[in-house]
Design an enzyme around this catalytic site. Structure first.
Site, PDB file in Angstrom:
ATOM      1  CE  LYS A  87      -5.919   2.014  -0.797  1.00 54.77           C
ATOM      2  NZ  LYS A  87      -6.516   2.110   0.564  1.00 54.77           N
ATOM      3  CE1 TYR A 131      -2.947   3.145   0.765  1.00 54.12           C
ATOM      4  CE2 TYR A 131      -3.379   2.246   2.944  1.00 54.12           C
ATOM      5  CZ  TYR A 131      -3.587   3.220   1.988  1.00 54.12           C
ATOM      6  OH  TYR A 131      -4.439   4.269   2.262  1.00 54.12           O
TER       7      TYR A 131
END
Length: 309
Positions: free
Chosen positions: A165, A137
């Site tokens: 992400k 992420y």
């Protein structure tokens, strides 16, 4: 492992509801789990940034994951499990795996700002120890350090690192990572709702979405249309959702998202300190946007793909 989870489509970054005493409202949390699954989302992501993970104890963190797992029927649960401390992130990841999570979302270490080799070591330590698909992420606005393309490509070769992400706002970076991991079993998911459609156009596979908490059907329809190559319909839905995308980030996430949930009757807008309620001026704007979205959507009524389920 070979990834047995499809990381394409729409994965709402869930809010964590609190009662008047700021305890976790598990009943509302499970109602929300069922509502979102019924709306056609492709998976659920509890205890990420939108879930106020920074204000939860480790025990509360795992209790939220367990409650969501208990309430779902057949969509995967991607548990937030990151930390700026590798040992702590590993412990949370192991506990989430033991709780039954299908995959993990791991924010990059924040505040201490490791170099790129430190990021690689951090993620590989967890991936070596926990046999679940893991999503790296990247959100430099919260962490102070971006995961660069070379680092993401290096991590993509690990059998347990299944996706990225992207919440940097850098479409060029998203496109480069998608391009350079085309031969890997690797998902590139937008973490910025306003960039989901352009991210898919350069090789992204979907979104971990804040807006999907409020408008799951429209968000699924937009992403589904884009993944099917129907960019005219996807663009129309993107424009319908555009005002909401903007309003959900006028103050720190999840402040506006929780306010929107309360306006829609989905859950309380309560937050744990140091987050505060949405300002009255912004709430008025948000109410107007939500009212506009209550009108019939020609693009949504057209039918066609609404996610991957």
């Amino acid at each position: 492992m070979t990834h047995d989870i499809d990381l394409s489509g729409v994965f709402p970054a869930m809010c964590t509801p609190f009662d008047e005493a700021e305890r976790i409202d598990f009943e509302t949390l499970q109602e929300e789990t069922r509502r979102l699954e019924a709306a056609g989302v492709d998976g659920l992501v509890p205890v990420g940034s939108t879930g106020e993970s920074a204000t939860l104890s480790h025990d509360e963190h795992i209790q939220v994951v367990e409650a969501v797992i208990d309430a779902v029927d057949d969509v995967p649960v991607v548990a937030g499990a990151g930390s700026n401390n590798t040992r702590e992130a590993l412990e949370l990841s192991e506990r989430a795996a033991d709780a039954g999570a299908d995959a993990l979302l791991l924010i990059s270490p924040y505040y201490n700002k490791p170099e790129q080799q430190g990021l690689i070591d951090h993620y590989e330590t967890i991936a070596d120890a926990v046999d679940l698909p893991q999503i790296v992420y990247n959100v430099p606005s919260r962490t102070g350090r971006s995961i660069d393309a070379d680092t993401a490509v290096s991590l993509a070769s690990h059998e347990n690192i299944a996706g990225y992400k992207a919440a940097s706002g850098d479409l060029g970076l998203i496109g480069e990572i998608a391009e350079r991991t085309r031969d890997e079993e690797f998902a590139v998911l937008s973490g910025d709702d306003a960039l989901t459609l352009p991210a898919i156009s350069v090789g992204g596979t979907g979104a971990i979405s804040v807006a999907a908490n409020v408008e799951p059907k429209r968000t699924c329809a937009m992403v589904g249309a884009a993944l099917e190559g129907d960019y005219a319909r996807a663009q129309e839905l993107h424009h319908e959702l555009g005002p909401l995308f903007r309003e959900l980030f006028v103050e720190t996430n999840p402040i506006p998202a929780k306010e929107a949930m309360e306006i829609r009757g989905y859950g309380p807008a309560r937050l744990r300190s140091p987050l505060t309620r949405l300002s009255e001026e912004h709430r008025d704007h948000l109410e107007a946007v939500l009212a506009d979205l209550e009108t019939e959507s020609p693009a949504l009524a057209d039918g066609g793909p609404e996610g991957n389920r």
